[in-house]
Design an enzyme around this catalytic site. Structure first.
Site, mmCIF file in Angstrom:
data_model
loop_
_atom_site.group_PDB
_atom_site.id
_atom_site.type_symbol
_atom_site.label_atom_id
_atom_site.label_comp_id
_atom_site.label_asym_id
_atom_site.label_seq_id
_atom_site.Cartn_x
_atom_site.Cartn_y
_atom_site.Cartn_z
ATOM 1 N N SER A 1 -9.961 0.338 7.059
ATOM 2 C CA SER A 1 -9.338 0.479 5.742
ATOM 3 C C SER A 1 -8.787 -0.802 5.137
ATOM 4 O O SER A 1 -8.460 -0.828 3.955
ATOM 5 C CB SER A 1 -8.227 1.535 5.791
ATOM 6 O OG SER A 1 -8.786 2.816 5.893
ATOM 7 N N SER B 1 -9.299 2.577 2.858
ATOM 8 C CA SER B 1 -8.332 3.226 1.987
ATOM 9 C C SER B 1 -7.363 2.265 1.312
ATOM 10 O O SER B 1 -6.568 2.679 0.468
ATOM 11 C CB SER B 1 -7.535 4.264 2.779
ATOM 12 O OG SER B 1 -6.794 3.651 3.826
ATOM 13 N N LYS C 1 0.835 -1.204 0.000
ATOM 14 C CA LYS C 1 0.000 0.000 0.000
ATOM 15 C C LYS C 1 0.871 1.257 0.000
ATOM 16 O O LYS C 1 1.922 1.294 0.652
ATOM 17 C CB LYS C 1 -0.911 -0.023 1.230
ATOM 18 C CG LYS C 1 -1.914 1.122 1.309
ATOM 19 C CD LYS C 1 -2.816 0.955 2.528
ATOM 20 C CE LYS C 1 -3.790 2.118 2.660
ATOM 21 N NZ LYS C 1 -4.696 1.955 3.814
#
EC number: 3.5.1.4
Length: 462
Positions: free
Chosen positions: A179, A155, A81
């Site tokens: 997330s 996210s 990520k």
């Protein structure tokens, strides 16, 4: 093996094939690089793919395999990520306000490399990881491989989209309010928010005032356990989480709860509510004691969570090299956070102990709590494009109200793929465990996976 089948085989199976010599690391990497070149223009799962560097890492991994070396992830590709530092690569946080490339790997990346993983690249995020949809002005919209006009969530939306579409076998995500669990719910994956401090956040320790953690996004429970074993910083037996995922959980006492923790009026979908009771029926059939019981959520829960959330965003905005380049909505949220002082943060962190004890009191009588995953399905791409900060947050929290409370308490929580909603999009149920008891969650999730397999499911874009 067919290249598509290989792409969806999962990290644990790939690690075995590599160790057995049935597959080479460069061959496996090329499967993913070719799929990325073919499919990622539709998804935008990756912010950057390190083609040359990943190929060099795969060649080096194969040399080690040929020399007889064996490591848990040796030669297995992984996506990272874009809020985690990789040496020589920019960490953008989904923003045009970022600075230069990182000079060193984050601790979690160092641990993945030590386990032998090959880094494919960095996955897209919404700006400063604020929203449960992965759209930014700097890098565009990441799309859900099950339906291209819907968000994969956020996210960690890029990480989840990559794993769901077979563009990575496993990915690293982070979770400060759902997330990992939100995009895993909407992409049909297993996602685990580990115990706070289980996996290092260094060099960003204390992110979001203690709310955020790093964790695995995977197709299967075993794949997530493999990643957790490779990255944990809490002392314990070697391979304890893989062992947990391979054992029976024993007879557990499990509470079903559909009560919404937030003070806002939220309407959970009928299918999402039904999934909890269907899970309860399955768990009874598997021999567990199942009761219906809600945790005690104090009215002050979100009065503790929200200031820390806003202040965390303000801190992240201040840390950007060019904060003037942040989106207007992000700047507005950061301004809200700037009103909360260090003294206020210290008081909220201290109050967390009493709050958590009250919420966790249900675990005096039960081993696991089962809740809905998301309350509804994912939003359409661009649904909040013209909305301001407050209206966007008020709307999105109604879709995902079951996650944030467990970031406040810090204990582990996982989402298990369950079924599909009326639009053909994945749903999940959430399993919440006692503090530091990821092992029970993994054992129970693996038992559910055996009874109701999901890893074979493939989205339309794959």
């Amino acid at each position: 093996m067919d290249p598509t089948d290989l792409a969806f085989a999962g990290a644990a199976a790939q690690a075995r094939m590599l160790a057995d010599g049935a597959l080479t690391a460069p061959m496996l990497l090329e499967v993913y690089l070719q799929r990325i070149e073919r499919l990622d223009s539709h998804l935008r799962a990756y912010r950057v793919v390190q083609f040359d560097r990943a190929r060099a890492e795969a060649e080096a991994a194969q040399q080690r395999l040929d020399a007889g070396e064996r490591l848990p992830l040796l030669g297995v590709p992984i996506a990272i990520k874009d809020d985690v530092d990789i040496a020589g690569e920019v960490t953008t946080y989904g923003s045009a306000g970022h600075g230069p490339a990182a000079t060193s790997d984050a601790e979690v990346v160092r641990r993945l490399r030590a386990a032998g993983a090959v880094i494919i690249g960095k996955t897209n995020v919404p700006e400063l990881m604020i929203m449960p949809f992965t759209e930014s002005l700097a890098f565009g919209a990441t799309r859900n491989p099950w339906c291209l006009n819907r968000t994969p969530g956020g996210s960690s939306g890029g990480s989840a989209a990559a794993v769901a579409a077979g563009l990575a076998p496993v990915a690293l995500g982070s979770d400060g309010g759902g997330s990992i669990r939100i995009p895993c719910t909407w992409c049909g994956l297993f996602g685990l928010k580990p115990q706070r401090d289980r996996i290092s956040l260094e060099p960003h320790d204390g992110a979001w005032q203690g709310l955020s953690v790093n964790g695995p996004i995977a197709r299967s429970v075993m794949d997530a356990a493999l990643l957790l074993d490779a990255t944990t910083t809490v002392p314990g037996p070697e391979g304890e989480f893989v062992a947990a995922a391979a054992r029976q959980p024993g007879r557990l006492r499990i509470a079903l709860s559909t009560r919404v923790p937030t003070p806002l009026p939220v309407r959970c979908g009928k299918q999402e509510l039904a999934a909890v009771h269907q899970a309860g029926a399955l768990l009874r059939d598997l021999g567990h004691d199942v009761v219906v019981r809600d945790p005690d959520y104090p009215a002050s829960t979100y009065a503790n969570y929200l200031p820390r959330f806003f202040r965390g965003i303000s801190d992240d905005a201040d840390a950007q090299a060019h904060p003037d380049r942040l989106e207007a909505r992000t700047r507005a949220i950061a301004r809200l956070g700037s009103f909360f002082s260090d003294r206020r943060m210290a008081a909220l962190r201290a109050a967390e102990v009493v709050l958590s004890s009250r919420i966790q009191s249900i675990f005096d009588d039960v081993d696991v709590v089962v809740t809905p995953g998301a309350a509804t399905g994912p939003s359409r791409i661009g649904a909040y494009q013209r909305r301001g900060a407050v209206s966007t947050l008020l709307l999105v929290v109604q879709r995902v109200p079951y996650f944030q409370v467990w970031n406040l308490t810090g204990q582990p929580a996982a989402v298990v793929p369950w079924d599909f909603d009326g639009d053909g999009l994945p749903m999940s149920v959430q399993l919440v465990g006692r503090p530091y008891d990821e092992a029970t969650l993994l054992a129970l999730a693996a038992q559910i996976e055996s009874a109701r397999p999901w890893a074979h499911r493939r989205p339309s874009v794959s």
